[in-house]
Each structure stands twice: as C-alpha cells, then as structure tokens.
Design an enzyme around this catalytic site. Structure first.
Site, PDB file in Angstrom:
ATOM      1  N   HIS A 124      83.880  68.239  88.433  1.00 46.10           N
ATOM      2  CA  HIS A 124      84.898  67.501  87.684  1.00 46.10           C
ATOM      3  C   HIS A 124      84.853  67.788  86.189  1.00 46.10           C
ATOM      4  CE1 HIS A 124      85.377  64.367  91.164  1.00 46.10           C
ATOM      5  NE2 HIS A 124      85.911  65.532  91.437  1.00 46.10           N
TER       6      HIS A 124
ATOM      7  N   CYS B 100      97.679  75.572  75.275  1.00 45.94           N
ATOM      8  CA  CYS B 100      97.294  76.995  75.348  1.00 45.94           C
ATOM      9  C   CYS B 100      95.906  77.134  75.988  1.00 45.94           C
ATOM     10  CB  CYS B 100      97.354  77.644  73.956  1.00 45.94           C
ATOM     11  SG  CYS B 100      95.993  77.231  72.844  1.00 45.94           S
TER      12      CYS B 100
ATOM     13  N   TYR C 198      87.522  58.037  75.908  1.00 45.66           N
ATOM     14  CA  TYR C 198      86.573  59.153  76.003  1.00 45.66           C
ATOM     15  C   TYR C 198      85.588  59.145  74.838  1.00 45.66           C
ATOM     16  CZ  TYR C 198      88.345  61.136  80.254  1.00 45.66           C
ATOM     17  OH  TYR C 198      88.663  61.294  81.574  1.00 45.66           O
TER      18      TYR C 198
ATOM     19  N   CYS D 224      94.388  71.258  68.458  1.00 53.31           N
ATOM     20  CA  CYS D 224      94.062  72.661  68.759  1.00 53.31           C
ATOM     21  C   CYS D 224      94.205  73.510  67.497  1.00 53.31           C
ATOM     22  CB  CYS D 224      94.991  73.184  69.848  1.00 53.31           C
ATOM     23  SG  CYS D 224      94.758  74.942  70.184  1.00 53.31           S
TER      24      CYS D 224
HETATM   25  P1  NAD Z   1      82.215  55.616  91.617  1.00 50.98           P
HETATM   26  O1  NAD Z   1      82.223  54.831  90.362  1.00 50.98           O
HETATM   27  O2  NAD Z   1      83.425  55.634  92.457  1.00 50.98           O
HETATM   28  O3  NAD Z   1      81.032  55.098  92.565  1.00 50.98           O
HETATM   29  C1  NAD Z   1      79.744  54.919  92.102  1.00 50.98           C
HETATM   30  C2  NAD Z   1      78.822  54.779  93.305  1.00 50.98           C
HETATM   31  O4  NAD Z   1      77.485  54.717  92.830  1.00 50.98           O
HETATM   32  C3  NAD Z   1      79.055  53.508  94.122  1.00 50.98           C
HETATM   33  O5  NAD Z   1      79.049  53.832  95.498  1.00 50.98           O
HETATM   34  C4  NAD Z   1      77.832  52.639  93.778  1.00 50.98           C
HETATM   35  O6  NAD Z   1      77.432  51.800  94.858  1.00 50.98           O
HETATM   36  C5  NAD Z   1      76.787  53.683  93.489  1.00 50.98           C
HETATM   37  N1  NAD Z   1      75.713  53.262  92.585  1.00 50.98           N
HETATM   38  C6  NAD Z   1      75.740  52.318  91.599  1.00 50.98           C
HETATM   39  N2  NAD Z   1      74.553  52.249  90.984  1.00 50.98           N
HETATM   40  C7  NAD Z   1      73.742  53.172  91.588  1.00 50.98           C
HETATM   41  C8  NAD Z   1      72.394  53.572  91.388  1.00 50.98           C
HETATM   42  N3  NAD Z   1      71.640  53.025  90.422  1.00 50.98           N
HETATM   43  N4  NAD Z   1      71.881  54.538  92.193  1.00 50.98           N
HETATM   44  C9  NAD Z   1      72.640  55.103  93.163  1.00 50.98           C
HETATM   45  N5  NAD Z   1      73.925  54.751  93.398  1.00 50.98           N
HETATM   46  C10 NAD Z   1      74.472  53.803  92.604  1.00 50.98           C
HETATM   47  O7  NAD Z   1      81.780  57.083  91.214  1.00 50.98           O
HETATM   48  P2  NAD Z   1      82.073  58.485  91.883  1.00 50.98           P
HETATM   49  O8  NAD Z   1      81.982  58.376  93.365  1.00 50.98           O
HETATM   50  O9  NAD Z   1      81.225  59.445  91.156  1.00 50.98           O
HETATM   51  O10 NAD Z   1      83.622  58.836  91.601  1.00 50.98           O
HETATM   52  C11 NAD Z   1      84.292  58.532  90.437  1.00 50.98           C
HETATM   53  C12 NAD Z   1      84.632  59.682  89.502  1.00 50.98           C
HETATM   54  O11 NAD Z   1      84.199  59.185  88.268  1.00 50.98           O
HETATM   55  C13 NAD Z   1      83.925  60.979  89.618  1.00 50.98           C
HETATM   56  O12 NAD Z   1      84.902  61.927  89.701  1.00 50.98           O
HETATM   57  C14 NAD Z   1      83.200  61.216  88.287  1.00 50.98           C
HETATM   58  O13 NAD Z   1      83.681  62.404  87.684  1.00 50.98           O
HETATM   59  C15 NAD Z   1      83.650  60.133  87.407  1.00 50.98           C
HETATM   60  N6  NAD Z   1      82.619  59.435  86.622  1.00 50.98           N
HETATM   61  C16 NAD Z   1      81.612  60.124  86.016  1.00 50.98           C
HETATM   62  C17 NAD Z   1      80.650  59.446  85.296  1.00 50.98           C
HETATM   63  C18 NAD Z   1      79.529  60.217  84.649  1.00 50.98           C
HETATM   64  O14 NAD Z   1      79.693  61.399  84.348  1.00 50.98           O
HETATM   65  N7  NAD Z   1      78.361  59.596  84.448  1.00 50.98           N
HETATM   66  C19 NAD Z   1      80.703  58.055  85.177  1.00 50.98           C
HETATM   67  C20 NAD Z   1      81.762  57.382  85.789  1.00 50.98           C
HETATM   68  C21 NAD Z   1      82.698  58.093  86.518  1.00 50.98           C
HETATM   69 ZN    ZN Z   2      96.379  75.281  71.778  1.00 55.93          ZN
END
Ligand code: NAD
Ligand code: ZN
Length: 247
Positions: free
Chosen positions: A122, A133, A65, A151
């Site tokens: 999310h 807590c 993270y 914490c």
């Molecule tokens: P995923 O990684 O499963 O899928 C990403 C999708 O984006 C794929 O279908 C891919 O083909 C498409 N993609 C790739 N490049 C692209 C572009 N330039 N334009 C449009 N589409 C594009 O991601 P998800 O479906 O969001 O699910 C995964 C989980 O991961 C989510 O819950 C999310 O919270 C988390 N996540 C968040 C981040 C962030 O906050 N930036 C990054 C990674 C994962």
């Molecule tokens: Zn606490």
C-alpha cells in the site's frame, strides 16, 4: 497466550511469508483504522484515504497525513517488528530458507527494524508524488512545508505515495506478493482485519497452495476460521514471549 506452536512453526519453516497490517504497529502507538482511536477529529479513515476526498479537500487530507507522519516519526519499532527482522536474518542463513514480508502498512517501521525483503503493498507515507506528472521524491521532514506540498516540476499538488481505497495496487508488487504466498510453507498473518481487498486474498491463496496459515490478532477476523493456528493476542506481546533461534 500459548505461543509454543508458533515457535515450532517458525523454527521449521523453509519458505516463510509474513503478511502484516496496521495491528503490528498498534503497540508502537500508531492507531489502526478500524480499532479504538481509529478516528481523527470526527473523520473516518475511509472518508479521508480516497482520491475523491483529496479532490474535494486536499488541505484536509494533507492535515491528516501530516498528523500521521508526526506520530510515526515519534514512534519506534516494537518487539514484533524487531523479531520479524531477526527471523529473516536467521532464515537467510539456511541454504534453502526464504523469507518475504508483505505489509499493508505505510509507516516504514518494518524497514526501521531491519527487514530487507519487503513488499510495500500500500505504498509509503514518506514518499510524495505528483497528482499530475511522474515526479516523486522521498521526504521524511516533519512538519512538512508548505502544506499541501507543490510539485517542483509542474506546480500541481503533491499527494502521499500511498494506495488509497478504490485505487489499484502496484502491479509488480502484487505479482511478487502472490508468488511469495503461493511458494510459502508457512504464511503468518499479523494484525490485519483482512477486509481490504485484494490484499486479503493472499492468505487464502497461500492456504490453497498448501501453506500452514497462522494468525496473530487480539480479535477474531474473517480469516480466523480458516487459520490452522489462531493466536489470540497482541503482536509485540506474542513475539516477546518466544525464543528465536533458527539453526
Ligand atoms: P485495520 O485497521 O483494518 O485492522 C487492524 C487489525 O489489527 C484489527 O483486526 C485489530 O484487531 C488488529 N490489532 C489491533 N491491535 C493489535 C495488536 N496489538 N497486535 C495485533 N493485531 C492488532 O488495518 P488493516 O487490516 O491493516 O487495513 C487497513 C489499511 O490501513 C491498510 O491498507 C493499511 O495500509 C492502512 N493503515 C496503515 C497503518 C500503518 O502504516 N501503521 C495504520 C493504519 C492503517
Ligand atoms: Zn508534477
């Protein structure tokens, strides 16, 4: 990429609901979970973004993270984030216009681009919350010290304020998201693999309630055959090529 039909739908939408995933931030340099560069060291996201991983090795999960927070800190919203914020302000000028952005992203780039009515399905990577807590606080410092953070109220470990695989979604946010999907006349899905449930139900729900379903993704997904309009391409490229003048 032909984006004329997208332009027409956005122009005529009264109740627009946009649903974004990691793909919308890919052109800002934030890796998606399942695409290229989806790995961190040798780990898959599915093995790190879980309560079990945190219990087993909080230091490892926090290092991941911390790496992601730094990447996001150094990134900028792209043309897709910016266009969505503009579309929202244009729609809010229409007397009967309604705009909801539902995002699965935790990066805050939509907010930085100016989006207002946004549901963080999310969670938020900039929130730290206690694993024991009710304590939570927003902390955008990069790098974080100490790691893992502790914490101040009960000395337990703080965890990222995100929803991990296997955890329930915040119920009020889920209710708001389903209502927005049901009320939409246009439902636009951008950059999600549509594999993570229950979030992936939303496009189906919108379609069942009569919305036009539009998808932007460089790859076909489980949703593509359901979509009324599938735009095969990258999000920022798609929005860079359309004119947004909603009257
Ligand atoms: P995923 O990684 O499963 O899928 C990403 C999708 O984006 C794929 O279908 C891919 O083909 C498409 N993609 C790739 N490049 C692209 C572009 N330039 N334009 C449009 N589409 C594009 O991601 P998800 O479906 O969001 O699910 C995964 C989980 O991961 C989510 O819950 C999310 O919270 C988390 N996540 C968040 C981040 C962030 O906050 N930036 C990054 C990674 C994962
Ligand atoms: Zn606490």
């Amino acid at each position: 990429m032909d984006t004329r039909a997208l332009e027409v739908s956005l122009l005529n939408a009264k109740s627009l609901c946009v649903f974004t995933g990691a793909g919308v931030s890919q052109e800002s340099g934030i890796p998606t979970f399942r695409g290229e560069n989806g790995l961190w060291k040798q780990f898959r996201a599915e093995d790190l973004a879980t309560p079990e991983a945190f219990e087993r090795n909080p230091q490892l999960v926090w290092e991941w993270y911390a790496w992601r927070r730094e990447l996001i800190h150094n990134a900028q919203p792209n043309a897709a984030h910016r266009a969505l914020a503009q579309i929202e302000s244009a729609l809010s000028m229409k007397s009967d216009g309604r705009f909801t952005l539902i995002t699965q992203n935790v990066d805050g780039l939509h907010q930085r681009a100016g989006s207002q009515n946004i549901i963080l399905l999310h969670g938020d990577i900039w929130v730290l919350r206690c694993s024991a807590c009710d304590f939570q606080r927003r902390d955008e410092s990069v790098p974080l010290h100490p790691l893992p953070p502790i914490c101040p109220a009960c000395r337990s470990l703080l965890r990222p304020g995100v929803v991990w695989f296997g955890e329930p979604l915040p119920s009020a946010d889920w209710t708001d998201a389903t209502h927005a999907a049901e009320a939409a006349d246009v439902f636009l899905v951008i950059g999600t693999s549509a594999l993570v449930y229950p979030a992936a139900h939303l496009p189906q729900l919108a379609k069942q309630h009569g919305a036009q379903l539009i998808e932007i993704n460089p790859e076909r997904t489980a949703l593509s055959s359901l979509a009324d309009l599938f735009i095969q391409g990258k999000a920022a490229e798609a929005f860079a090529s359309i004119q947004i003048h909603i009257e």
